[in-house]
Enzyme design. Structure first.
Site, PDB file in Angstrom:
ATOM      1  NE  ARG A 107      -3.801   0.618   1.998  1.00 58.67           N
ATOM      2  CZ  ARG A 107      -5.013   0.667   2.554  1.00 58.67           C
ATOM      3  NH1 ARG A 107      -5.214   1.383   3.639  1.00 58.67           N
ATOM      4  NH2 ARG A 107      -6.013   0.002   2.036  1.00 58.67           N
ATOM      5  CG  HIS A 134      -8.420   0.047  -2.587  1.00 55.05           C
ATOM      6  ND1 HIS A 134      -7.573  -1.009  -2.294  1.00 55.05           N
ATOM      7  CD2 HIS A 134      -9.093   0.321  -1.427  1.00 55.05           C
ATOM      8  CE1 HIS A 134      -7.724  -1.353  -1.031  1.00 55.05           C
ATOM      9  NE2 HIS A 134      -8.642  -0.572  -0.476  1.00 55.05           N
ATOM     10  CD  GLN A 137     -13.063  -2.101  -0.355  1.00 55.58           C
ATOM     11  OE1 GLN A 137     -12.223  -1.991   0.527  1.00 55.58           O
ATOM     12  NE2 GLN A 137     -14.236  -2.674  -0.135  1.00 55.58           N
ATOM     13  CG  ASP A 225     -13.887   6.115  -0.488  1.00 50.45           C
ATOM     14  OD1 ASP A 225     -13.802   5.929   0.746  1.00 50.45           O
ATOM     15  OD2 ASP A 225     -12.885   6.042  -1.243  1.00 50.45           O
ATOM     16  CB  CYS A 266     -13.952   0.867   0.527  1.00 50.60           C
ATOM     17  SG  CYS A 266     -13.330   2.556   0.752  1.00 50.60           S
ATOM     18  NE  ARG A 294     -10.053  -5.390   0.711  1.00 52.64           N
ATOM     19  CZ  ARG A 294      -9.297  -4.368   1.130  1.00 52.64           C
ATOM     20  NH1 ARG A 294      -9.865  -3.345   1.729  1.00 52.64           N
ATOM     21  NH2 ARG A 294      -7.992  -4.353   0.929  1.00 52.64           N
TER      22      ARG A 294
HETATM   23  N1   CP Z   1     -11.091  -0.371   2.772  1.00 52.91           N
HETATM   24  C1   CP Z   1      -9.804  -0.384   3.141  1.00 52.91           C
HETATM   25  O1   CP Z   1      -8.876  -0.578   2.326  1.00 52.91           O
HETATM   26  O2   CP Z   1      -9.611  -0.214   4.469  1.00 52.91           O
HETATM   27  P1   CP Z   1      -8.229   0.004   5.238  1.00 52.91           P
HETATM   28  O3   CP Z   1      -7.712   1.368   4.862  1.00 52.91           O
HETATM   29  O4   CP Z   1      -8.570  -0.113   6.690  1.00 52.91           O
HETATM   30  O5   CP Z   1      -7.255  -1.058   4.793  1.00 52.91           O
HETATM   31  N1  NVA Z   2     -10.225   6.655  -0.914  1.00 54.70           N
HETATM   32  C1  NVA Z   2      -9.738   6.226   0.378  1.00 54.70           C
HETATM   33  C2  NVA Z   2      -9.889   4.744   0.510  1.00 54.70           C
HETATM   34  C3  NVA Z   2      -9.430   4.180   1.830  1.00 54.70           C
HETATM   35  C4  NVA Z   2      -9.535   2.696   1.909  1.00 54.70           C
HETATM   36  C5  NVA Z   2      -8.301   6.658   0.562  1.00 54.70           C
HETATM   37  O1  NVA Z   2      -7.508   6.501  -0.366  1.00 54.70           O
HETATM   38  O2  NVA Z   2      -7.987   7.188   1.629  1.00 54.70           O
END
Ligand code: CP
Ligand code: NVA
Length: 308
Positions: A107, A134, A137, A225, A266, A294
């Site tokens: 990530r 992502h 997700q 989101d 998400c 997930r």
């Molecule tokens: N939805 C998601 O990716 O959550 P986290 O940021 O907690 O991993």
């Molecule tokens: N759009 C959000 C998703 C988090 C899982 C971010 O990137 O912060």
């Protein structure tokens, strides 16, 4: 090498195979304690590195638990504690980690970091979120939709708010799984045109509708989101909130969709901002199934990456 970098870069038949396998694997362990090992141990003797340069709850825990259930072991690494966060190149990090582990999930911020890691790694790399997409997700979200309401092909998904990284992966999925997607949000937060064009070229109907009430007409699924993502400057917060307020998902907006429409997010959510408590906790919300899925979807992704 089976890197899982994005849904639009992965063969549709392989994506379908992963969703179907996830469902079978999920069913096989219904009611068992979370730590029970899966009957076949496809990741036995495998070590998976999980690298986080941004915070995470779901991605971190679901990957870790998934690897353990499949008989493998994990190393959870924070970018800032690695030499990566202190000047070592991504390419060298990729080559070094490939000597120790069988699979890398990362990530990170810029997509270029993910792509460079994949280019120089001798083991598969999984995208656990970048500023731009992502995919894990949305694999969970497809699984969730289909468990509740059957095949997603031909359905209408409405994305509300910011055309961000999660929205991008939904648009990728529209092209690969054959559903339609309407984006509703302000023009300066539109999803990337290149993703829209690509999904359209694959046959998906992708529309932009500024009026949220019109956008949700006939919707099978409404998705929200956060209005401010982890990579967004906090200085944009107030402007984003002001612009995005008309796109809040509330009971009134949900009532404009089909009666059996689902609501997804998400998570993490900012309750009473992009979505109300009533919708989050209401009968159409499947947010915690998404979170659970997930785990199951990523187990199938990891098996595909490793060919096991
Ligand atoms: N939805 C998601 O990716 O959550 P986290 O940021 O907690 O991993
Ligand atoms: N759009 C959000 C998703 C988090 C899982 C971010 O990137 O912060």
């Amino acid at each position: 090498m089976n890197h899982f970098l994005d849904i639009n870069k992965t063969d549709p038949a392989d994506l379908r195979g992963m969703i179907d396998q996830a469902r079978v694997m999920k069913d096989a362990r219904k009611g068992l304690p979370k730590g029970t090992k899966d009957a076949d141990q496809p990741l036995k003797d495998h070590i998976v590195a999980l690298i986080f340069e941004k915070p995470s709850t779901r991605t971190r825990v679901s990957f870790d638990v998934g690897v353990r259930q499949m008989g493998g072991e994990t190393l959870v690494l924070s970018g800032s504690e690695m030499q990566l966060g202190h000047g070592e190149s991504i390419a060298d990090t990729a080559r070094v980690l490939s000597r120790y582990v069988d699979l890398i999930m990362i990530r990170t911020f810029e997509e270029s970091a993910l792509l460079e890691l994949a280019e120089y790694a001798d083991v598969p790399v999984i995208n656990g979120l970048t500023n731009r997409s992502h995919p894990c997700q949305i694999m969970a979200d497809i699984l969730t939709y289909e468990e509740h309401n059957g095949p997603i092909a031909g359905k209408k998904v409405v994305w509300t708010g910011d055309g961000n990284n999660v929205c991008a992966s939904f648009i990728h999925a529209a092209g690969q799984f054959g559903f339609d997607l309407t984006f509703t949000g302000p023009p300066n937060l539109d999803p990337e045109a290149v993703f829209i064009e690509e999904a359209r070229a694959k046959g998906a109907k992708i529309e932009i509708e500024r009026d949220a009430a019109k956008a949700v007409e006939g919707a099978d699924l409404i998705v929200a989101d956060t209005w401010v993502s982890m990579h967004d400057a906090q200085s944009t917060r107030e402007r984003r909130h002001n612009q995005l307020r008309p796109y809040q998902v509330n009971d009134h907006l949900m009532a404009g969709a089909k009666d059996d429409a689902l609501f997804m997010h998400c998570l993490p959510a900012h309750r009473e901002e992009e979505v109300t408590n009533a919708v989050m906790d209401g009968p159409q919300s499947v947010i915690f199934d998404e979170a659970e899925n997930r785990l199951h979807a990523q187990k199938a992704v990891m098996r595909w990456c490793l060919g096991v």
